[in-house]
Motif scaffolding. Structure first.
Motif, mmCIF file in Angstrom:
data_model
loop_
_atom_site.group_PDB
_atom_site.id
_atom_site.type_symbol
_atom_site.label_atom_id
_atom_site.label_comp_id
_atom_site.label_asym_id
_atom_site.label_seq_id
_atom_site.Cartn_x
_atom_site.Cartn_y
_atom_site.Cartn_z
ATOM 1 N N GLY A 90 -4.135 3.386 12.252
ATOM 2 C CA GLY A 90 -3.921 4.708 11.653
ATOM 3 C C GLY A 90 -5.207 5.483 11.479
ATOM 4 N N ASP A 91 -5.391 6.004 10.285
ATOM 5 C CA ASP A 91 -6.593 6.766 9.964
ATOM 6 C C ASP A 91 -7.204 6.193 8.686
ATOM 7 O OD1 ASP A 91 -5.118 7.857 7.740
ATOM 8 O OD2 ASP A 91 -4.198 9.256 9.148
ATOM 9 N N ARG A 92 -8.314 6.776 8.293
ATOM 10 C CA ARG A 92 -9.071 6.277 7.154
ATOM 11 C C ARG A 92 -8.194 6.166 5.887
ATOM 12 N NH1 ARG A 92 -14.805 6.523 6.664
ATOM 13 N NH2 ARG A 92 -14.846 7.519 8.674
ATOM 14 N N GLN A 93 -7.404 7.184 5.623
ATOM 15 C CA GLN A 93 -6.574 7.173 4.422
ATOM 16 C C GLN A 93 -5.568 6.022 4.471
ATOM 17 O OE1 GLN A 93 -7.404 9.813 6.174
ATOM 18 N NE2 GLN A 93 -8.175 11.373 4.787
ATOM 19 N N VAL A 94 -4.971 5.844 5.624
ATOM 20 C CA VAL A 94 -3.979 4.775 5.781
ATOM 21 C C VAL A 94 -4.653 3.415 5.618
ATOM 22 C CG1 VAL A 94 -2.492 3.633 7.488
ATOM 23 C CG2 VAL A 94 -2.387 6.116 7.203
ATOM 24 N N ARG A 95 -5.836 3.272 6.198
ATOM 25 C CA ARG A 95 -6.534 1.978 6.115
ATOM 26 C C ARG A 95 -6.982 1.673 4.692
ATOM 27 N NH1 ARG A 95 -8.677 3.963 10.984
ATOM 28 N NH2 ARG A 95 -10.655 4.607 10.052
ATOM 29 N N ASN A 96 -7.255 2.709 3.930
ATOM 30 C CA ASN A 96 -7.680 2.477 2.549
ATOM 31 C C ASN A 96 -6.510 2.094 1.637
ATOM 32 O OD1 ASN A 96 -10.406 2.825 2.862
ATOM 33 N ND2 ASN A 96 -10.323 5.045 2.542
ATOM 34 N N MET A 97 -5.304 2.293 2.082
ATOM 35 C CA MET A 97 -4.133 1.982 1.258
ATOM 36 C C MET A 97 -3.297 0.837 1.835
ATOM 37 S SD MET A 97 -4.266 3.857 -1.408
ATOM 38 C CE MET A 97 -2.626 3.613 -2.106
ATOM 39 N N GLY A 98 -3.038 0.866 3.129
ATOM 40 C CA GLY A 98 -2.119 -0.092 3.745
ATOM 41 C C GLY A 98 -2.629 -1.523 3.631
ATOM 42 N N THR A 99 -1.676 -2.472 3.542
ATOM 43 C CA THR A 99 -2.036 -3.880 3.349
ATOM 44 C C THR A 99 -1.487 -4.747 4.481
ATOM 45 O OG1 THR A 99 -0.029 -4.419 2.114
ATOM 46 C CG2 THR A 99 -1.893 -3.552 0.840
ATOM 47 N N LEU A 100 -2.096 -5.907 4.617
ATOM 48 C CA LEU A 100 -1.664 -6.872 5.637
ATOM 49 C C LEU A 100 -0.216 -7.296 5.384
ATOM 50 C CD1 LEU A 100 -2.132 -8.959 7.900
ATOM 51 C CD2 LEU A 100 -3.229 -10.438 6.206
ATOM 52 N N GLY B 212 0.814 -1.222 0.000
ATOM 53 C CA GLY B 212 0.000 0.000 0.000
ATOM 54 C C GLY B 212 0.841 1.262 0.000
ATOM 55 N N GLY B 213 2.125 1.114 0.182
ATOM 56 C CA GLY B 213 3.026 2.261 0.096
ATOM 57 C C GLY B 213 3.012 3.178 1.303
ATOM 58 N N GLN B 214 2.316 2.791 2.363
ATOM 59 C CA GLN B 214 2.149 3.725 3.485
ATOM 60 C C GLN B 214 3.429 3.902 4.305
ATOM 61 O OE1 GLN B 214 -0.881 5.634 3.949
ATOM 62 N NE2 GLN B 214 -0.510 4.930 1.872
ATOM 63 N N PRO C 232 6.619 7.200 2.040
ATOM 64 C CA PRO C 232 7.224 8.272 2.849
ATOM 65 C C PRO C 232 8.736 8.113 2.991
ATOM 66 C CG PRO C 232 5.255 7.402 3.928
ATOM 67 C CD PRO C 232 5.514 6.531 2.738
ATOM 68 N N THR C 233 9.187 6.869 3.070
ATOM 69 C CA THR C 233 10.637 6.637 3.176
ATOM 70 C C THR C 233 11.329 7.126 1.909
ATOM 71 O OG1 THR C 233 10.048 4.641 4.388
ATOM 72 C CG2 THR C 233 12.342 4.855 3.719
ATOM 73 N N LEU C 234 10.721 6.840 0.769
ATOM 74 C CA LEU C 234 11.317 7.283 -0.501
ATOM 75 C C LEU C 234 11.265 8.805 -0.621
ATOM 76 C CD1 LEU C 234 9.994 4.666 -3.105
ATOM 77 C CD2 LEU C 234 12.091 4.620 -1.743
ATOM 78 N N LYS C 235 10.132 9.376 -0.224
ATOM 79 C CA LYS C 235 10.004 10.831 -0.324
ATOM 80 C C LYS C 235 11.056 11.533 0.514
ATOM 81 C CE LYS C 235 5.060 11.382 -1.280
ATOM 82 N NZ LYS C 235 3.820 11.844 -0.660
ATOM 83 N N GLN C 236 11.381 10.948 1.639
ATOM 84 C CA GLN C 236 12.411 11.562 2.487
ATOM 85 C C GLN C 236 13.812 11.174 2.035
ATOM 86 O OE1 GLN C 236 11.422 11.712 6.872
ATOM 87 N NE2 GLN C 236 9.788 10.401 6.134
ATOM 88 N N ARG C 237 13.908 10.474 0.929
ATOM 89 C CA ARG C 237 15.199 10.080 0.371
ATOM 90 C C ARG C 237 16.001 9.220 1.347
ATOM 91 N NH1 ARG C 237 17.715 13.959 -3.822
ATOM 92 N NH2 ARG C 237 15.911 14.301 -5.141
ATOM 93 N N LEU C 238 15.306 8.420 2.118
ATOM 94 C CA LEU C 238 15.995 7.544 3.069
ATOM 95 C C LEU C 238 16.279 6.175 2.451
ATOM 96 C CD1 LEU C 238 13.933 8.456 6.264
ATOM 97 C CD2 LEU C 238 16.241 9.221 5.662
ATOM 98 N N ALA C 239 15.762 5.939 1.242
ATOM 99 C CA ALA C 239 16.035 4.680 0.552
ATOM 100 C C ALA C 239 16.139 4.966 -0.936
ATOM 101 C CB ALA C 239 14.912 3.676 0.814
#
Ligand SMILES: Cc1cc2nc3c(=O)[nH]c(=O)nc-3n(C[C@H](O)[C@H](O)[C@H](O)COP(=O)(O)OP(=O)(O)OC[C@H]3O[C@@H](n4cnc5c(N)ncnc54)[C@H](O)[C@@H]3O)c2cc1C
Lengths: 796, 264
Positions: free
Chosen positions: B99-109, B30-32, B36-43
Motif C-alpha cells: 500500500g502506502d505509508r499510511q496503510v503501512r503505519n496502521m495495517g498489521t500482519l 490496524g483497521g485498514q 472502510p468496510t464499516l464506513k461503507q455500511r457493508l458490515a
C-alpha cells in the motif's frame, strides 16, 4: 530598491500556513446553531422509473427531522438547474435542454441521481433513515456511451429528446475544407478517444443552507469557485430568491479543477429545505458521492483528418466529435465541446481551412462539464496527435513538421479559421528553447542505451495554445453565453494605510491571496502584510464571475488594476492639495507622491489618513475616503502557449511506462509570481500525465454502473508516478490587451501534457508498428500491443 | 457506520474471552480493511475487540532459526526492523511495498493474513517461507492456512497470535502492483531451503498458490533462465479492469524471473 513582494517576486504563498497547519475554514468546518444533517438518497440504477417513495418507516426513525422528494419540490414550484450556455444546431434551432430537477421527479437517469433527501439530527441518523426509505424503482434499459446513445434504438434518456441528441453543431468553412482535401497530396486520418475523467478535488463538495426568519435572508455556504454565479443561478432560476435576500459564501475551498464551478442539486436542496424545517442543514459528500455526482470531464470520441501538401504544409483539418453530456446539462456543459474546443483546433498552426462537427449526446451517466482545461486539452490532444501521425507517415522529423507549420510571430495578430484572433505568440521560440533542454540531438543515443537495458525509449512533443481569460462579454453573448464574463474588484484603503481588496475571483488553490496582494504591494510600495485579499462572500465582494479557465489574473487582476488606477487618480488630487501643488506636477512612484523637481513628497499612507480625517482636504471637489471599485470586461481572450516535451521508457515485458523526463517551456505573458506559476504548471502536468497513463472513468455499458467508483480502481497520479519537471518560461510576448500583460497559467500543464505523453509512448512503440494508443496507456494495453506485434516481428 | 460496542482487552486471555462472548464480534487489527468496510455500511458487527493493547501479539524476535512476528505488528515495523533485514530481508522489502505509508503505519500482519485478500502480499510469504501461524489454540501450517478468496482455516473467535517464518537460504519477492490500489496484481515469492525451492503466487488467483512446475525447474537450476519456456495457465486466474487472466498469467512468469534474479 524593488519591492520584495512586488511583481516578479517568488513570494511564498501566504495562505499555505493555514492550509498546512489545519487552520483553514472549509465548508464542512462551519457549524451553525441548531444545525441538522442531510443525507441525499441516490439512485442505485442508471435508469429507472420512480413509481413511488414510501417515507413512513423512515420518518419514524430516531432523530429524523424531515424527508423530501421531488414531489415536495414540485409543489413549491422549484425549477430545474439551468444551463448557462445556449448552443444552436447546424440548422439554427436551439439545443435540447430537458429539465434537471434537483430532486428527480419521475425518473432516475444516472447512478447517483438525487431522489430524496433525509434530514436528521446527526449524519448517522440521516443515513440510517435513508436506508429505511422504500423506493419503488422500475428499472429501464440504460446507455452509457455517447456513440451508442446516438445509434438508432438506443434507450432514451429523456422521452422528449429524440435519439438522445442534445445538439448537432458545427464551426468553420466546410466547402473550403473539402476543397483543400480534394487537392491534398497526403491525408492523415486518426480515430481517437479522449477518456472520461473524475475530477477528484481533495475536498469533497459540501453545502450548508440556512434561513433567517427575522430578516428573510437565506445563506448558502458552499464549495464553489464562483459564489456570485451560484447566487444568480439558484436565486433567479431555481428557487426564486432575490439577490438581496440570498447570501452565498464559498470559504476556503480545497481544489475545484472546474468541478466546483457548477450549480449543483444539493445546494438548492439544502437552501430550500432549510426554510421548510426552520433550521440550518449541512450536507457533506462522501468520496463515493464525489465519484458519482461531481461533474465529470472530457469523454469525446473523434475522427480527425489532416490534409497536407507534398512538402508537409497543412492544408486543412476536418474533425467529427461525439461528446458525452451525461444525463442532464450541467451549468456550462454545452459550451465545452463547442466554443472551448473547436475554436482551438487551429492550434499553433497556420492551417488555412478547418471544419468541425460536434454531436452532443445524453447518456445515463453523471453529467460532464468543464474539467481543468475544459475543451482545450481535447483540442490539443487531437491536433498534436494527428500532427505526430502525419510526421511519421511523411517521414518528416516531428519538430520540423511543427516548425514548418507554425503561425510565425510576424503574423500576429492572427485570425484563425475557427473564430479566434491570437494576439501574440512566438511558437518557434518555445520550441527552440525546449530542444537543447531536452537534448533532442542526443535522443538516438538514449534510445540505444535504453534498448541495451531492455527498455523502449520515446520522445513526444506537444506545442499547445489555449484561449484563457474568458471572455469579452459581448462576444460570449453572441455565441450563446447567458452571463457576462467580466470581473470586479474593490480596493479599500483604511485610514491608517492598510488595504483590503475585495475580488470576484475565487481562490481554491491558485494562491490569489499572495499574487493579488503582490499587485497592490507593487503599485503602492506597501509591505504585503498590510494587504488583505477578501473573496468568496456575496455579502462582502461587490460582484464576481469567479475563477475558471485561467481567468483570475487576466480578468480579475485587470479589474484590480483598474480599481488601483482610480485610487491613484484620487490620491493624486489629495496629494496635490496636501503639498499645495498642481495635480499635473504630481509624480507617482512606488506609492510615493512627489512634486516634480522638488523634494516634497507624501506617501499613500499619509494620503489615506487625510482622506479619512479630512481636516486639511479639498472637500468642495472631493469626497472623503479612499475606496474604489472597478469592473473589467476583457477585450479578447488571452492565449497562453508553449512547448511541452515528454520522454518515456517502456518495459516491454510488463507494459509499464515510466515518465523519465518532462520539460515545459511556456509563454504566459508577464509572470507575477514565478514560484506560484511553476507550482501551477507542475500540478497541471501531473493531471495531464494522470489522464494519459492512469486515470479512466469507466461505466459498464450494459448496466450504466460506474465501474471505477473508488480509488481501488480509479487511479490518481501520485508523486512517485512522475519525474522532476523542468519548467521554463519567457516573457517576450506579453498579452497586448490587458493592463498586466498576463495570459494565465492554471491549465497549461494539463493541456500540453497528455498529448506529449502519448506522443512519447507511440514513439517508444514505433518499432512495433504502433501509430496510436488511446488513453490511458495502461500496462495491460501496452503489453497487448507488444504481444500482438511480437510474432509478426519475429517472422520478419 | 452502524453503532457497535468497543473493547480494548489488555491480554490475550481477555481478548479471547471477549470475542468468544460476542454474538457477532470482530477483532480489530490496524483497521485498514475493517474500518472502510464499516464506513461503507457493508458490515454490522455487534462489537469491535481492538487488539492494539494485547502485549502477546506484539514484537519481532529471532527464534528457532527464523523469525517470530506478533500478529499485531504493523507493516512499517516489519519494513524497518533491523532484525528482519538481517534474517529474512525479502520479508522486509515485501512489507515496504504494501500500500502506502499510511496503510503501512496502521495495517498489521495478523489482519492481513486473517483477511486473506487475493491481492494481499503477505500470504505469498507465509506459503513461500513455509511459515506456521500460531493462534490462541493451535499451530496452523502456512500451506493449510489460506483456504480460498477471503477465507482461512481460522475458526470463529480464533485469534492469530504470531507467525513463525523459518529462515531460507535465499528468498525474494517481486510484485506487479495495481496502479490504483497498489495491491498486488501479481506477486511472486521465491524461497530456497536447501534443495527445496518454493514459488508462491499471490494476486493472480482466488487465493495464494504454489507453482510446482516452476519449483521443479528452479530446484535443478536456480536461475531466471531455468524458467524460460515455462508458462502459466490463465484458466481460473483473476480478471479485472486492470489485468486480464492472460496478462496475469504472463506477469507471473515475469515476476518469478525477477524474484529469482533478485534472490541471487
Ligand atoms: C489503500 C490500501 C492499500 C493497501 N494495499 C495493500 C497492499 O499493497 N498489499 C497488501 O497486502 N495489503 C494492502 N492493504 C491491506 C492492509 O495492508 C492490511 O493488511 C489489511 O487492511 C488488513 O490488516 P489490518 O491490520 O488493517 O486488519 P483489520 O482491517 O483491522 O482487520 C482485517 C480482518 O482481520 C481480522 N483480524 C485482525 N487481526 C486479527 C488477529 N490477530 N487474529 C484474527 N483475525 C484478525 C479482523 O477481524 C478483520 O476481519 C491495503 C489497504 C489499503 C486501505
Amino acid at each position: 530598491m524593488a519591492n520584495p513582494s512586488g511583481i516578479g517576486a517568488s513570494v511564498r504563498r501566504r495562505e499555505d500556513k493555514r492550509f498546512l497547519t489545519g487552520s483553514g475554514t472549509y465548508t464542512d468546518d462551519i457549524n451553525r446553531p441548531g444545525q441538522t444533517f442531510a443525507c441525499m438518497v441516490r439512485s442505485p440504477h442508471a435508469h429507472a422509473a420512480i413509481r413511488g417513495i414510501d417515507t413512513a418507516a423512515a420518518l419514524a426513525m430516531p432523530g429524523v427531522v424531515a424527508i423530501y422528494t421531488g414531489a415536495d419540490m414540485a409543489a413549491d414550484n422549484v425549477n430545474g438547474l439551468p444551463c448557462g450556455w445556449l448552443i444552436h444546431n447546424k440548422d439554427g434551432s436551439p439545443m435540447k435542454e430537458p429539465p434537471h430537477f434537483p430532486l428527480a421527479r419521475d425518473r432516475a437517469r444516472h447512478v447517483g441521481d438525487t431522489v430524496a433527501v433525509v434530514i436528521a439530527e446527526t449524519r448517522e441518523q440521516a443515513k440510517d433513515a435513508a436506508e429505511a426509505l422504500v423506493i419503488d424503482y422500475e428499472e429501464r434499459p440504460a446507455v452509457a456511451s455517447a456513440v451508442k446513445a446516438l445509434e438508432p434504438g438506443a434507450a432514451l434518456v429523456h422521452d422528449d429528446v429524440p435519439g438522445n441528441l442534445c445538439y448537432d453543431w458545427h464551426l468553420g468553412d466546410k466547402a473550403a475544407t473539402d476543397a483543400a482535401f480534394a487537392q491534398a497530396a497526403h491525408v492523415t486520418t486518426l480515430d481517437l478517444v479522449n477518456n472520461r475523467l473524475v475530477p477528484n478535488a481533495m475536498e469533497p463538495r459540501a453545502a450548508i443552507g440556512e434561513y433567517d426568519r427575522a430578516t428573510g435572508e437565506h445563506t448558502l455556504y458552499t464549495t464553489s469557485q464562483n459564489p456570485h454565479v451560484i447566487r444568480l443561478l439558484m436565486g433567479a432560476f431555481v428557487l426564486g430568491i432575490p439577490e438581496h435576500k440570498l447570501r452565498v459564501v464559498a470559504p476556503d475551498v480545497g481544489g475545484g479543477f472546474g468541478s466546483k464551478i457548477f450549480h449543483y442539486a444539493e445546494e438548492a436542496i439544502v437552501t430550500w429545505a432549510a426554510k421548510k424545517v426552520g433550521r440550518p442543514i449541512k450536507w457533506t459528500a462522501e468520496r463515493s458521492e464525489s465519484f458519482l455526482t461531481d461533474a465529470h470531464g472530457r469523454d469525446h470520441v473523434s475522427r480527425a483528418e489532416l490534409a497536407l501538401d507534398k512538402d508537409g504544409n497543412f492544408l486543412a483539418l476536418r474533425v467529427h466529435t461525439v461528446a458525452n453530456m451525461g444525463a442532464y446539462l450541467s451549468t456550462f456543459a454545452s459550451s465545452i465541446p463547442t466554443y472551448l474546443y473547436a475554436t482551438l483546433l487551429a492550434g499553433q498552426y497556420k492551417t488555412p481551412a478547418i471544419y468541425a462537427e460536434v454531436k452532443a449526446a445524453f447518456t445515463h451517466t453523471t453529467p460532464v462539464d468543464a474539467y481543468r482545461g475544459a475543451g482545450r486539452p481535447e483540442a490539443c490532444f487531437l491536433i498534436e496527435r494527428i500532427v505526430d501521425k502525419a510526421a511519421i507517415e511523411l517521414g518528416i522529423d516531428k519538430a520540423e513538421l511543427r516548425r514548418r507549420n507554425f503561425v510565425p510571430k510576424e503574423a500576429m495578430p492572427y485570425q484563425t479559421p475557427v473564430a479566434l484572433q491570437y494576439d501574440t505568440g512566438d511558437f518557434a521560440k518555445n520550441l527552440e528553447m525546449a530542444l537543447p533542454v531536452v537534448d533532442y540531438a542526443g535522443l538516438a543515443q538514449r534510445k540505444t542505451d535504453a534498448k541495451a537495458r531492455g527498455k523502449l525509449r520515446g520522445i513526444g512533443f506537444a506545442t499547445y495554445i489555449e484561449a484563457c481569460g474568458i471572455a469579452p462579454s459581448n462576444i460570449a453573448g453572441a455565441l450563446g453565453a447567458r452571463a457576462g464574463l467580466y470581473e470586479s474588484a474593490e480596493v479599500r484603503f483604511h485610514p491608517t494605510g492598510s488595504v483590503t481588496v475585495f475580488t470576484g475571483s475565487h481562490s481554491h488553490g491558485q494562491g490569489h491571496e499572495t499574487t493579488f496582494a503582490q499587485l497592490v504591494a507593487d503599485r503602492f510600495g506597501l509591505p504585503i502584510e498590510n494587504i488583505e485579499i477578501v473573496h468568496g462572500d456575496t455579502n462582502k465582494v461587490p460582484f464576481g464571475m469567479g475563477t475558471y479557465g485561467s481567468r483570475s489574473l487576466a480578468v480579475g487582476g485587470s479589474a484590480l488594476v483598474k480599481a488601483m488606477d482610480k485610487v491613484e487618480r484620487k490620491a493624486k488630487k489629495i496629494a496635490a492639495h496636501l503639498m499645495e501643488a498642481a495635480e499635473a506636477d504630481i509624480e507617482v512612484k512606488d506609492g510615493k507622491f512627489s512634486v516634480a523637481g522638488t523634494d516634497k513628497a507624501v506617501t499613500i499612507g499619509e494620503i489615506a489618513l487625510a482622506a479619512y480625517v479630512p481636516h486639511n482636504y479639498p472637500l468642495e471637489e472631493l469626497e472623503p475616503g479612499l475606496d474604489e471599485q472597478a469592473f473589467y470586461d476583457p477585450k479578447n481572450f488571452t492565449y497562453p502557449n508553449g512547448c511541452h516535451v515528454c520522454e518515456v521508457e517502456i518495459d516491454p515485458e510488463t507494459g509499464v511506462t515510466e515518465v523519465v523526463a518532462f520539460t515545459a517551456v511556456d509563454d504566459f505573458g508577464r509572470v507575477i509570481n514565478p514560484l506560484i506559476v511553476e507550482g501551477q504548471v507542475h500540478g497541471g502536468i501531473v493531471q495531464g500525465i494522470g489522464q494519459a497513463l492512469l486515470e479512466n472513468c469507466v461505466y459498464d455499458d450494459e448496466t450504466g454502473q460506474l465501474v471505477t467508483g473508488s480509488y481501488m480502481d480509479y487511479c490518481m497520479p501520485r508523486a512517485d508516478d512522475v519525474p522532476s519537471f523542468t519548467v521554463q518560461y519567457h516573457e517576450d510576448q506579453p498579452c497586448t490587451h490587458n493592463p498586466l500583460g498576463v495570459k494565465g497559467c492554471g491549465e497549461a500543464g494539463t493541456i500540453g501534457a497528455s498529448a506529449a505523453v502519448i506522443n512519447a509512448v507511440v514513439d517508444a512503440l514505433a518499432e512495433y508498428g504502433v501509430t496510436h494508443i488511446d488513453m490511458p496507456a495502461t500496462p495491460q494495453k501496452i503489453w497487448q500491443i507488444v504481444r500482438q506485434a511480437t510474432p509478426a516481428m519475429a517472422a520478419e | 457506520m452502524y453503532a457497535f460496542a468497543f473493547q480494548r482487552p489488555k491480554s490475550l486471555a481477555d481478548a479471547v474471552t471477549a470475542i468468544g462472548a460476542e454474538e457477532d464480534g470482530k477483532l480489530l487489527g490496524g483497521g485498514q480493511t475493517l474500518l472502510p468496510t464499516l464506513k461503507q455500511r457493508l458490515a454490522q458487527p455487534s462489537a469491535l475487540i481492538d487488539l492494539s493493547a494485547v502485549p502477546e501479539l506484539k514484537g519481532i524476535t529471532e527464534a528457532a532459526g527464523g523469525l517470530t512476528i506478533g500478529a499485531f505488528t504493523r507493516h512499517a515495523e516489519v519494513a524497518h526492523s533491523a532484525t528482519v533485514a538481517r534474517v529474512i530481508p525479502a520479508l522486509a522489502s515485501l512489507a515496504e511495498g504494501i500500500g502506502d505509508r499510511q496503510v503501512r503505519n496502521m495495517g498489521t500482519l495478523g489482519g492481513s493474513i486473517a483477511n486473506s485478500d487475493p491481492a494481499a502480499d503477505y500470504p505469498s510469504a507465509v506459503v513461500g517461507l513455509k511459515a506456521t501461524v500460531k493462534t490462541d489454540r493451535r499451530d496452523i501450517a502456512g500451506d493449510d492456512f489460506f483456504t480460498g478468496m477471503f477465507e482461512t482455516a481460522l475458526e470463529p473467535g480464533e485469534v492469530i497470535v504470531s507467525v513463525h517464518f523459518p529462515k531460507p537460504d535465499k528468498a525474494a519477492y517481486a510484485k506487479f502492483r495495481n496502479p490504483a490500489s497498489r495491491y498486488a496484481v501479481v506477486g511472486v515469492f521465491v524461497a530456497v531451503f536447501g534443495s527445496e525451492v518454493r514459488v508462491a503466487v499471490t494476486g493472480a488467483g482466488p487465493s495464494v498458490f504454489r507453482l510446482p512446475s516452476f519449483e521443479a525447474a528452479l530446484a535443478g537450476n536456480f536461475s531466471a533462465a531455468a524458467l524460460d519456456g515455462l508458462t502459466v495457465d490463465a484458466d481460473g486466474l483473476n480478471a479485472d479492469l486492470h489485468a486480464s487472466a492472460e496478462y496475469r498469467a504472463h506477469l507471473v512468469g515475469v515476476m518469478a524471473k525477477r524474484a529469482v534474479t533478485a534472490a541471487g
